[in-house]
Design an enzyme around this catalytic site. Structure first.
Site, PDB file in Angstrom:
ATOM      1  N   GLU A 147      14.402  79.774  52.599  1.00  0.00           N
ATOM      2  CA  GLU A 147      13.438  79.612  53.691  1.00  0.00           C
ATOM      3  C   GLU A 147      12.572  80.853  53.872  1.00  0.00           C
ATOM      4  O   GLU A 147      11.352  80.769  53.950  1.00  0.00           O
ATOM      5  CB  GLU A 147      14.158  79.295  55.014  1.00  0.00           C
ATOM      6  CG  GLU A 147      13.175  79.254  56.174  1.00  0.00           C
ATOM      7  CD  GLU A 147      13.751  78.750  57.476  1.00  0.00           C
ATOM      8  OE1 GLU A 147      14.973  78.594  57.598  1.00  0.00           O
ATOM      9  OE2 GLU A 147      12.937  78.517  58.388  1.00  0.00           O
ATOM     10  N   ASP A 202      19.152  78.092  53.392  1.00  0.00           N
ATOM     11  CA  ASP A 202      18.669  78.395  54.748  1.00  0.00           C
ATOM     12  C   ASP A 202      19.655  79.398  55.332  1.00  0.00           C
ATOM     13  O   ASP A 202      20.799  79.049  55.635  1.00  0.00           O
ATOM     14  CB  ASP A 202      18.600  77.138  55.624  1.00  0.00           C
ATOM     15  CG  ASP A 202      17.934  77.443  56.967  1.00  0.00           C
ATOM     16  OD1 ASP A 202      17.824  78.637  57.312  1.00  0.00           O
ATOM     17  OD2 ASP A 202      17.537  76.497  57.655  1.00  0.00           O
ATOM     18  N   ILE A 219      19.841  80.872  58.202  1.00  0.00           N
ATOM     19  CA  ILE A 219      20.270  80.459  59.546  1.00  0.00           C
ATOM     20  C   ILE A 219      19.550  79.158  59.862  1.00  0.00           C
ATOM     21  O   ILE A 219      18.335  79.159  60.080  1.00  0.00           O
ATOM     22  CB  ILE A 219      19.919  81.510  60.628  1.00  0.00           C
ATOM     23  CG1 ILE A 219      20.620  82.843  60.343  1.00  0.00           C
ATOM     24  CG2 ILE A 219      20.312  80.986  62.013  1.00  0.00           C
ATOM     25  CD1 ILE A 219      20.359  83.922  61.404  1.00  0.00           C
ATOM     26  N   ASP A 220      20.276  78.059  59.859  1.00  0.00           N
ATOM     27  CA  ASP A 220      19.676  76.813  60.335  1.00  0.00           C
ATOM     28  C   ASP A 220      20.049  76.699  61.805  1.00  0.00           C
ATOM     29  O   ASP A 220      21.233  76.605  62.153  1.00  0.00           O
ATOM     30  CB  ASP A 220      20.182  75.605  59.547  1.00  0.00           C
ATOM     31  CG  ASP A 220      19.436  74.355  59.990  1.00  0.00           C
ATOM     32  OD1 ASP A 220      18.194  74.406  60.078  1.00  0.00           O
ATOM     33  OD2 ASP A 220      20.086  73.342  60.279  1.00  0.00           O
ATOM     34  N   THR A 249      17.735  78.715  64.067  1.00  0.00           N
ATOM     35  CA  THR A 249      17.288  80.058  64.475  1.00  0.00           C
ATOM     36  C   THR A 249      17.001  80.112  65.976  1.00  0.00           C
ATOM     37  O   THR A 249      17.324  81.105  66.637  1.00  0.00           O
ATOM     38  CB  THR A 249      16.047  80.473  63.654  1.00  0.00           C
ATOM     39  OG1 THR A 249      16.424  80.516  62.287  1.00  0.00           O
ATOM     40  CG2 THR A 249      15.526  81.841  64.067  1.00  0.00           C
ATOM     41  N   ASP A 291      16.751  73.012  55.117  1.00  0.00           N
ATOM     42  CA  ASP A 291      17.540  72.567  56.271  1.00  0.00           C
ATOM     43  C   ASP A 291      18.544  71.486  55.868  1.00  0.00           C
ATOM     44  O   ASP A 291      19.580  71.336  56.523  1.00  0.00           O
ATOM     45  CB  ASP A 291      16.638  71.951  57.363  1.00  0.00           C
ATOM     46  CG  ASP A 291      15.607  72.925  57.929  1.00  0.00           C
ATOM     47  OD1 ASP A 291      15.977  74.065  58.216  1.00  0.00           O
ATOM     48  OD2 ASP A 291      14.431  72.522  58.096  1.00  0.00           O
TER      49      ASP A 291
HETATM   50  C1  IPD Z   1      15.161  73.986  62.199  1.00  0.00           C
HETATM   51  C2  IPD Z   1      16.359  73.343  62.820  1.00  0.00           C
HETATM   52  C3  IPD Z   1      15.914  72.406  63.918  1.00  0.00           C
HETATM   53  C4  IPD Z   1      14.959  71.356  63.414  1.00  0.00           C
HETATM   54  C5  IPD Z   1      13.804  71.969  62.664  1.00  0.00           C
HETATM   55  C6  IPD Z   1      14.317  72.913  61.581  1.00  0.00           C
HETATM   56  P1  IPD Z   1      15.498  76.495  61.370  1.00  0.00           P
HETATM   57  O1  IPD Z   1      15.535  74.878  61.186  1.00  0.00           O
HETATM   58  O2  IPD Z   1      17.102  72.632  61.865  1.00  0.00           O
HETATM   59  O3  IPD Z   1      17.015  71.732  64.469  1.00  0.00           O
HETATM   60  O4  IPD Z   1      14.446  70.628  64.481  1.00  0.00           O
HETATM   61  O5  IPD Z   1      13.059  70.919  62.089  1.00  0.00           O
HETATM   62  O6  IPD Z   1      13.223  73.488  60.896  1.00  0.00           O
HETATM   63  O7  IPD Z   1      14.060  76.876  61.575  1.00  0.00           O
HETATM   64  O8  IPD Z   1      16.332  76.840  62.536  1.00  0.00           O
HETATM   65  O9  IPD Z   1      16.035  76.953  60.067  1.00  0.00           O
HETATM   66 CA    CA Z   2      16.335  78.936  59.125  1.00  0.00          CA
END
Ligand code: IPD
Ligand code: CA
Length: 295
Positions: A77, A97, A99-100, A102, A227
């Site tokens: 990412e 990813d 940190i999914d 963030t 993600d």
């Molecule tokens: C996000 C999370 C969030 C989702 C977003 C993602 P990130 O990823 O998974 O729940 O609604 O579409 O992009 O930015 O925290 O890696």
């Molecule tokens: Ca992320």
């Protein structure tokens, strides 16, 4: 070569589990210090956040993988945010990813996943999602089942959508047309009715909830390949199914996903969704996926 001939990708998966655990330690440590999880910049919108920890965790994972598997490729990412291409070739590719969730991390909301998927020939071979604050390690290998902390996972047997729990997210796109589509879809899903709609704030952890049987279906438009790649195999190995929100086959680059316990539930949810097509992660031509019932 690190891979064993009879089981070429197992050592890569073992490495991913170890490095995800280390990454999780970094995430937990950052939550303990002042400013450890403060956003340092925004990306696609004012609410698309990134912290130093996102960047450090991605560096940790990529450096450690490169030293062990020098020929492998990466889609990460934060690397993509810094201008690296987002291309899935047939080569062994780690999809990361760091940190999914963030936004959860920034606010101390306790659902963040370190996600590492591994694709060969454009097919996800295994996935590792470490829910760092819950200390839950989700793993799955194609053909080998899905597990949480070593315990086998199985999706819910529910086929009645009126008894289902759904999950979705609102994402970070605040374009009024997109927000309208999110709410019109949500209104229809709620009105089926379903038992409830939840969102963990992490696409990967919502998908792990499907794999665990806690929710029957998760849908979202606007997610990215990093993600969902790791969690995709966790869902299918737990007995679940994946579709595009159009009802067609899932395409991890399309930024649309429905992950469900079975096709019956997936179909009822897909019927409620207002489809929209964000720009693909690989910036490819708009796909030709047709709306309609899952094939
Ligand atoms: C996000 C999370 C969030 C989702 C977003 C993602 P990130 O990823 O998974 O729940 O609604 O579409 O992009 O930015 O925290 O890696
Ligand atoms: Ca992320």
């Amino acid at each position: 070569m690190a891979e064993k001939s009879h089981d070429p990708w197992q050592s890569a998966m073992d490495h991913a589990v170890a490095v995800a655990r280390k990454a999780g330690e970094m995430v937990r440590a950052a939550l303990q210090v002042k400013d450890g999880c403060s956003p340092v910049q925004t990306k696609s919108s004012a609410v698309d956040l990134v912290t130093e920890t996102d960047q450090e965790v991605e560096r940790l994972i990529i450096q450690s993988v490169k030293s062990k598997f020098p020929s492998h490729r990466f889609i990460g990412e934060e690397s993509v945010s810094s201008g690296e291409p987002c291309v899935l070739t047939t080569a062994p590719t780690w999809i990361i990813d760091p940190i999914d969730g963030t936004t959860n991390f920034v606010h101390g909301y306790p659902f963040v996943g370190v996600c590492i998927g591994f694709a060969v020939n454009q097919q996800v071979e295994w996935g590792v999602v470490y829910s760092a604050i819950e200390d839950k390690m989700y793993t799955a290998r194609r053909g080998g089942g899905a597990f949480c902390n070593g315990r086998p996972l199985q999706v819910s047997p529910q086929t009645d959508v009126h008894r289902a729990m759904a999950a979705t997210e609102f994402g970070s796109n605040r374009d009024p047309d997109v927000v309208d589509k999110i709410f019109s879809s949500l209104r229809k899903v709620l009105s089926l009715p379903v038992h409830g709609v939840r969102g963990a704030g992490s696409a990967a952890l919502n998908m792990c909830a499907v794999a665990s049987g806690a929710v029957e279906v998760y849908y979202e438009t606007g997610i990215h390949v990093w993600d969902v790649a790791a969690a995709s195999v966790i869902v299918t190995e737990a007995g679940g199914v994946l579709f595009d929100t159009t009802g067609g086959a899932v395409d991890l680059m399309s930024r649309r996903i429905v992950a469900a316990n079975n096709k019956t539930i997936a179909t009822r949810i897909i019927e409620q969704l207002d489809v929209y097509r964000p720009e693909r992660d690989d910036h490819g031509a708009p796909d030709g996926a047709q709306d309609g019932a899952p094939q």
